[in-house]
Write an enzyme that holds these catalytic residues in place. Structure first.
Site, PDB file in Angstrom:
ATOM      1  N   ARG A  32       0.815  -1.216   0.000  1.00  0.00           N
ATOM      2  CA  ARG A  32       0.000   0.000   0.000  1.00  0.00           C
ATOM      3  C   ARG A  32       0.847   1.263   0.000  1.00  0.00           C
ATOM      4  O   ARG A  32       0.384   2.326  -0.420  1.00  0.00           O
ATOM      5  CB  ARG A  32      -0.929   0.014   1.215  1.00  0.00           C
ATOM      6  N   LYS A 104      -3.373 -16.026   9.767  1.00  0.00           N
ATOM      7  CA  LYS A 104      -3.806 -16.975  10.785  1.00  0.00           C
ATOM      8  C   LYS A 104      -4.481 -16.225  11.919  1.00  0.00           C
ATOM      9  O   LYS A 104      -3.883 -15.343  12.524  1.00  0.00           O
ATOM     10  CB  LYS A 104      -2.607 -17.755  11.323  1.00  0.00           C
ATOM     11  N   SER A 134       5.829 -22.788   9.065  1.00  0.00           N
ATOM     12  CA  SER A 134       6.701 -22.074   8.128  1.00  0.00           C
ATOM     13  C   SER A 134       7.140 -20.750   8.721  1.00  0.00           C
ATOM     14  O   SER A 134       6.374 -20.089   9.430  1.00  0.00           O
ATOM     15  CB  SER A 134       5.964 -21.814   6.808  1.00  0.00           C
ATOM     16  N   ALA A 136       8.931 -17.086   7.306  1.00  0.00           N
ATOM     17  CA  ALA A 136       9.201 -16.343   6.076  1.00  0.00           C
ATOM     18  C   ALA A 136      10.672 -16.409   5.695  1.00  0.00           C
ATOM     19  O   ALA A 136      11.018 -16.547   4.515  1.00  0.00           O
ATOM     20  CB  ALA A 136       8.763 -14.890   6.253  1.00  0.00           C
ATOM     21  N   LYS A 187      -2.994 -22.326  17.322  1.00  0.00           N
ATOM     22  CA  LYS A 187      -1.629 -22.652  17.759  1.00  0.00           C
ATOM     23  C   LYS A 187      -0.893 -21.391  18.190  1.00  0.00           C
ATOM     24  O   LYS A 187       0.028 -21.452  19.022  1.00  0.00           O
ATOM     25  CB  LYS A 187      -0.874 -23.401  16.661  1.00  0.00           C
ATOM     26  N   SER A 250       9.461 -17.454  16.117  1.00  0.00           N
ATOM     27  CA  SER A 250       8.021 -17.204  16.231  1.00  0.00           C
ATOM     28  C   SER A 250       7.770 -15.933  17.029  1.00  0.00           C
ATOM     29  O   SER A 250       8.185 -15.806  18.185  1.00  0.00           O
ATOM     30  CB  SER A 250       7.344 -18.389  16.933  1.00  0.00           C
ATOM     31  N   ARG A 251       7.040 -15.009  16.428  1.00  0.00           N
ATOM     32  CA  ARG A 251       6.710 -13.764  17.119  1.00  0.00           C
ATOM     33  C   ARG A 251       5.810 -14.025  18.320  1.00  0.00           C
ATOM     34  O   ARG A 251       5.937 -13.386  19.365  1.00  0.00           O
ATOM     35  CB  ARG A 251       6.014 -12.805  16.146  1.00  0.00           C
ATOM     36  N   ASN A 252       4.886 -14.979  18.182  1.00  0.00           N
ATOM     37  CA  ASN A 252       3.976 -15.281  19.291  1.00  0.00           C
ATOM     38  C   ASN A 252       4.737 -15.875  20.470  1.00  0.00           C
ATOM     39  O   ASN A 252       4.485 -15.523  21.626  1.00  0.00           O
ATOM     40  CB  ASN A 252       2.882 -16.238  18.808  1.00  0.00           C
TER      41      ASN A 252
END
Length: 322
Positions: A32, A104, A134, A136, A187, A250-252
């Site tokens: 954008r 997700k 996965s 990135a 998850k 993993s960011r989470n």
């Protein structure tokens, strides 16, 4: 040459665009921010979101959505909470095109998952979801990755599977988009909880227990929502859960670790599991589904419960058979 459109030049959308272009597809990557697009055109990479991988010659960045209208399929790689408003604004551009969600979560606005949002906004489109274990960075580097491609229309799913599979991106087909998208959404909630466990110093044994009971919650909620019982045992559920709960990529998981340690977390980083935990806790209460881990995560996020109190509450639940 097959033509693929990718909406969203974040790390995951960029990685998918690179992988598909490397495999000989003609790929258009939309962002954008026109300045961001100009940077990508000039440097032939996405230094802002995925430093390192160079764009193949068949990958074209653009800030004009109309450049995607001739695509054989469009991948929607947007943060979950942006998908619904984005399609609401641009339904005339995309209605009738095959649309594959690459996010997700569960919408806080409607409580819907990605394919339901696509179906409502673009009723003439074929909806599907691409999900599974996965990162990135791995996809962008060309490392082998296996994902689930779920589409309720079996014939359309076969076509998309062929269109989007590459020598290093192996897609397994499913006709259960509800199960696939809930596996990917739920998850992330468990990954936040796993991060809290490790951040609070509770150890790997506690994390293993948390993951196991979290997987039971995932299956319970998904089956109650109409998913096939075995879907979450595949890549889009168990596979994604294992990866997200055990890697600091993993960011989470990193977000949960910060919570467990009492540290601040970068607010610019999108943590899909935070919104999903709140949405799922609300839906579970409405539907009388027992979701203690999701409920505790939501309470911690809203500062209604401390990490120590959440752990104690989970450990003090009534004893029962597994």
């Amino acid at each position: 040459m097959s033509r693929i459109g990718v909406v969203g030049a974040g790390s995951f959308g960029t990685a998918l665009a690179i992988a598909l272009a490397e495999a000989g597809r003609d790929v258009t990557l939309w962002a954008r921010d026109a300045e961001h697009v100009a940077d990508m055109v000039a440097t032939r990479c996405n230094a802002r979101r995925l430093p390192g991988p160079v764009f193949p010659t068949s990958l074209t960045p653009t800030a004009d959505l109309s450049d995607l209208t001739k695509s054989d399929a469009v991948l929607l790689s947007l943060p979950m909470q942006q998908l619904e408003p984005f399609l609401g604004r641009n339904r005339d551009v995309f209605d009738g095109m095959p649309l594959v969600a690459c996010c997700k979560g569960v919408s806080l606005q409607s409580g819907n998952g990605p394919t339901a949002i696509i179906d409502q906004a673009c009723p003439n489109s074929t909806s599907a979801i691409l999900t599974g274990p996965s990162f990135a960075a791995d996809i962008g580097r060309g490392l082998p990755t296996a994902l689930t491609l779920a589409c309720a229309n079996a014939e359309a799913g076969e076509t998309l599977q062929s269109l989007l599979s590459t020598p290093v991106l192996r897609l397994y087909r499913s006709t259960d988009p509800i199960g696939a998208e809930l596996g990917g959404a739920l998850k992330n909630v468990v990954a936040i909880a796993a991060g809290i466990v490790i951040g609070a110093g509770l150890g790997d044994s506690a994390r293993a227990a948390l993951m196991t009971r979290g997987f039971a919650e995932m299956r319970r909620f998904a089956e109650h929502s109409g998913a096939a019982p075995d879907t979450l045992s595949g890549l889009c559920g168990l596979g994604d859960l294992v990866l997200t709960c055990t890697s600091e990529q993993s960011r989470n998981f990193r977000y949960g670790m910060a919570l467990g340690q009492g540290d601040a977390f970068d607010p610019a980083v999108t943590v899909e599991g935070a919104s999903t935990a709140r949405a799922v806790a609300h839906l579970a209460a409405q539907r009388s589904i027992d979701m203690p881990i999701a409920t505790m995560v939501a309470a911690v996020l809203d500062q209604n419960l401390s990490v120590a109190d959440a752990v104690q509450a989970l450990m003090n639940r009534p004893l029962k058979e597994e």
